[in-house]
Enzyme design. Structure first.
Site, PDB file in Angstrom:
ATOM      1  CB  VAL A   1      97.997 103.747  86.620  1.00 36.44           C
ATOM      2  CG1 VAL A   1      97.588 103.244  85.244  1.00 36.44           C
ATOM      3  CG2 VAL A   1      97.794 105.253  86.713  1.00 36.44           C
TER       4      VAL A   1
ATOM      5  CB  CYS B   1     121.251  97.443  76.616  1.00 38.77           C
ATOM      6  SG  CYS B   1     121.848  96.201  77.778  1.00 38.77           S
TER       7      CYS B   1
ATOM      8  NE  ARG C   1     124.667  93.955  81.338  1.00 37.42           N
ATOM      9  CZ  ARG C   1     125.139  93.138  82.247  1.00 37.42           C
ATOM     10  NH1 ARG C   1     126.122  93.529  83.030  1.00 37.42           N
ATOM     11  NH2 ARG C   1     124.625  91.927  82.401  1.00 37.42           N
TER      12      ARG C   1
ATOM     13  CB  ILE D   1     120.815  87.834  81.939  1.00 30.70           C
ATOM     14  CG1 ILE D   1     119.303  87.679  81.712  1.00 30.70           C
ATOM     15  CG2 ILE D   1     121.509  86.484  81.935  1.00 30.70           C
ATOM     16  CD1 ILE D   1     118.617  86.720  82.664  1.00 30.70           C
TER      17      ILE D   1
END
Length: 638
Positions: A289, A2, A50, A54
């Site tokens: 990459v 978050c 957020r 979970i």
């Protein structure tokens, strides 16, 4: 994962404007695309964005205890939350969700600040204790997750990224001259400074309390003296390390969403993928990459070998100099000048991974814990020079140094030999500082219009360990406390979160890292081979060639790219706004660019640092937001 932000006032009855919090949360939307929450009470306001990993349905923030007297916003993952929750429930605590972050409120209620030592994970959080009128800010041991703060009139503001603080009215915009000097030294700004004089980073392993208008900051964790673990043979250490790695990777795979991995084909990322494949019932998604026609920079073949060996669903993307067109967006994602050029491919591969899933694991931290960097081997190589009498070594070193350019890496066999001789006469700290610095003191003085001394961050951490620690241990300590947090982990956090991607770092799991750090250096570094015990631990689970593969890092052919297409960036530096405003010397910038373009010195990284600073400075002057494609700034660079 978050983004968090908030404001707390010294006046317990003061009012925090909701509009402030909404503006700060909007600046962090990329960190949390799945929802926004604002919470306001007398004297305090918290905001959260957020990314649901979970308990996606029930784990919204802010989080609170039963009576709401403790409220928290949180960024990270707590891998031992299930055990902590069970313990707290047995003690009578009641939980409202299944999310890991709710543990923080109840554990603080039970144990106060001491709760931090119980947390196994990566985190940054802000917790409001209403009964005491106290705000607690805390950051994990290694600085995996960021946290910024700034004093404001009547209180304190904080956020996951600097750009959110800049949304507050009245925050000072003056540059910190010491931070600028540090940036030109290391290519990043070491904590606790930021490029802005008005704001600070909370250092890794630190907590900050704000109560009744007073700030109190302490370290709740710092690197212990390394090599103090129980004596183990190589076989014993390798066996225990392998089991700890296996358990740690499984713990980091716990999520209610799919989890993949970054894969370079090197030892660290290959180890993580091997253990993920062992634990997963489904093929692991891996992401790499590469570079066209870039020789040793291109790691696609090695990564594909590992991915095929473990039947992964492998994804590749290609970086070339057209990636420079994304520089304004990249610079805006970092908020302050950050010139580690490997941020470019990290940004690109994060975009690739984010299109497939929201969480990946990476191998970051292995070099710091297991002596993997070149300068550890370089020290070993130069140890015999210490046996030469100073009367012989000093003139040899002076002769060698006289043939080296003052700035730039020596190239060719003769140049490397001269560099080796020049470094041989230096003490280990000076040698280490030279190896990790982009621009030395003289070069910075030539470029800066108003030179100031840097913070000396590398020397401070090098000297942190008690007497008796050797040069390798001191270098590892400085790397762990400085470069890991402010370079490597900052790079990964900003480049990934710009795309709403969470990156987990199993090598930095506290229990695993403590075990690795406590091993004696002899089990990690022998002669010119680093990561000795790690190689031994995984020698029979990796495909042939991985253990023998030379460490390459996540480099970028930035010098070649800048030589191949100088039109855009040279015009940008020639009309440098930072120089016009008195931060850089125009003649010195021009001379450095001309030397690189003429091939008289390899100055790609130095030029990149100046270019990044120039782009950042222009964006800063305009409010910090990147302009859209096709605007003059982007056209000048592309």
């Amino acid at each position: 994962m978050c983004g968090l932000a908030g404001v707390v006032l010294a006046d317990r009855e003061g009012r925090v404007e909701r509009a402030w919090l909404e503006a700060m949360a909007a600046a962090l939307a990329h960190r949390g695309p799945d929802g926004e929450a604002i919470w306001v009470a007398p004297g305090v306001g918290l905001a959260s964005r957020r990314l649901a990993v979970i308990d996606p349905a029930g784990g919204g923030q802010p989080l609170a205890n039963e009576d709401g007297s403790i409220v928290c916003v949180y960024n990270g993952e707590i891998y031992n939350f299930a055990g902590l929750r069970a313990e707290l429930e047995r003690a009578g605590h009641r939980f409202r969700s299944r999310t890991d972050g709710e543990v923080l409120c109840h554990l603080y209620e039970a144990e106060g600040d001491a709760m931090l030592a119980r947390l196994r994970g990566m985190f940054a959080f802000a917790l409001w204790d209403a009964q005491r009128g106290r705000l607690l800010l805390a950051r994990d041991r290694f600085g995996v997750k960021p946290l910024y703060h700034a004093r404001i009139p009547g209180g304190l503001a904080f956020a996951s990224e600097l750009k959110a603080l800049q949304r507050l009215p009245g925050l000072g915009r003056d540059l910190d001259p010491v931070a600028l000097s540090d940036y030109l030294t290391y290519l990043y700004v070491p904590a606790p400074r930021t490029i802005l004089a008005a704001a600070s980073k909370l250092e890794p392993g630190s907590l900050l309390g704000f109560q009744h208008g007073r700030l109190e900051q302490t370290r709740w964790w710092q690197p212990p003296p390394p090599g103090e673990g129980a004596p183990l043979t190589l076989e014993e250490a390798a066996a225990e390390l392998r089991e700890r790695l296996r358990e740690t990777v499984r713990a980091h795979m716990v999520a209610d969403v799919p989890v993949g991995a970054f894969l370079s084909g090197g030892l660290d990322s290959s180890t993580i993928v091997a253990l993920m494949a062992e634990a997963s019932p489904h093929p692991v998604k891996t992401f790499t990459v590469g570079f066209h026609n870039a020789g040793s920079y291109d790691e696609r073949a090695a990564a594909k070998t590992v991915a095929n060996h473990f039947d992964c669903h492998h994804h590749e993307t290609i970086a070339d100099r057209s990636l420079l067109a994304q520089l304004p967006s990249l610079v805006a994602a970092f908020d302050e000048p950050f010139a580690d050029s490997s941020a470019l491919p990290t940004y690109l591969v994060s975009s690739l991974a984010a299109r497939e899933l929201p969480v990946v694991l990476s191998g970051d931290g292995g070099d710091e814990l297991f002596c993997g960097y070149d300068w550890y081997r370089y020290h070993q190589l130069l140890r015999p020079a210490g046996l030469l009498p100073p009367a012989l070594l000093a003139p040899l070193a002076a002769w060698a140094a006289a043939g080296l350019p003052p700035v730039g890496r020596a190239t060719g066999a003769a140049g490397r030999a001269r560099r080796l001789l020049a470094d041989a006469a230096l003490d280990p700290l000076a040698r280490y500082s030279r190896r990790i610095s982009c621009l030395g003191e003289q070069a910075r003085a030539a470029l800066l219009a108003d030179p100031v001394a840097g913070s000396g961050a590398a020397a401070a951490w090098y000297a942190f360990l008690p007497d008796g620690a050797g040069p390798v241990e001191r270098m590892a300590c400085a790397d762990l406390a400085l470069g890991l947090a402010d370079d490597m982990l900052t790079k990964v956090d900003r480049a990934s979160m710009a795309h709403g991607l969470e990156v987990r770092v199993p090598m930095l799991d506290p229990a695993l890292a403590a075990f690795a750090w406590a091993l004696p250096t002899s089990l990690k570094l022998r002669r010119l081979t680093g990561k000795r015990v790690l190689r031994h631990a995984v020698r029979d689970i990796l495909p042939p060639g991985v253990l023998q593969r030379r460490k390459r890092g996540f480099g970028v052919p930035i010098g070649r790219w800048l030589r191949e297409d100088p039109a855009g960036w040279s015009v940008l530096l020639a009309g440098s706004q930072a120089a016009a405003d008195g931060y850089l010397r125009p003649a010195a910038v021009k001379a450095l660019a001309e030397r690189h373009l003429a091939g008289r010195a390899e100055l790609g990284h130095q030029l990149w640092a100046l270019l990044v600073f120039e782009v950042w400075y222009r964006l800063h002057a305009e409010g910090g937001e990147p302009r859209n494609a096709g605007t003059p700034l982007l056209a000048e660079i592309a």
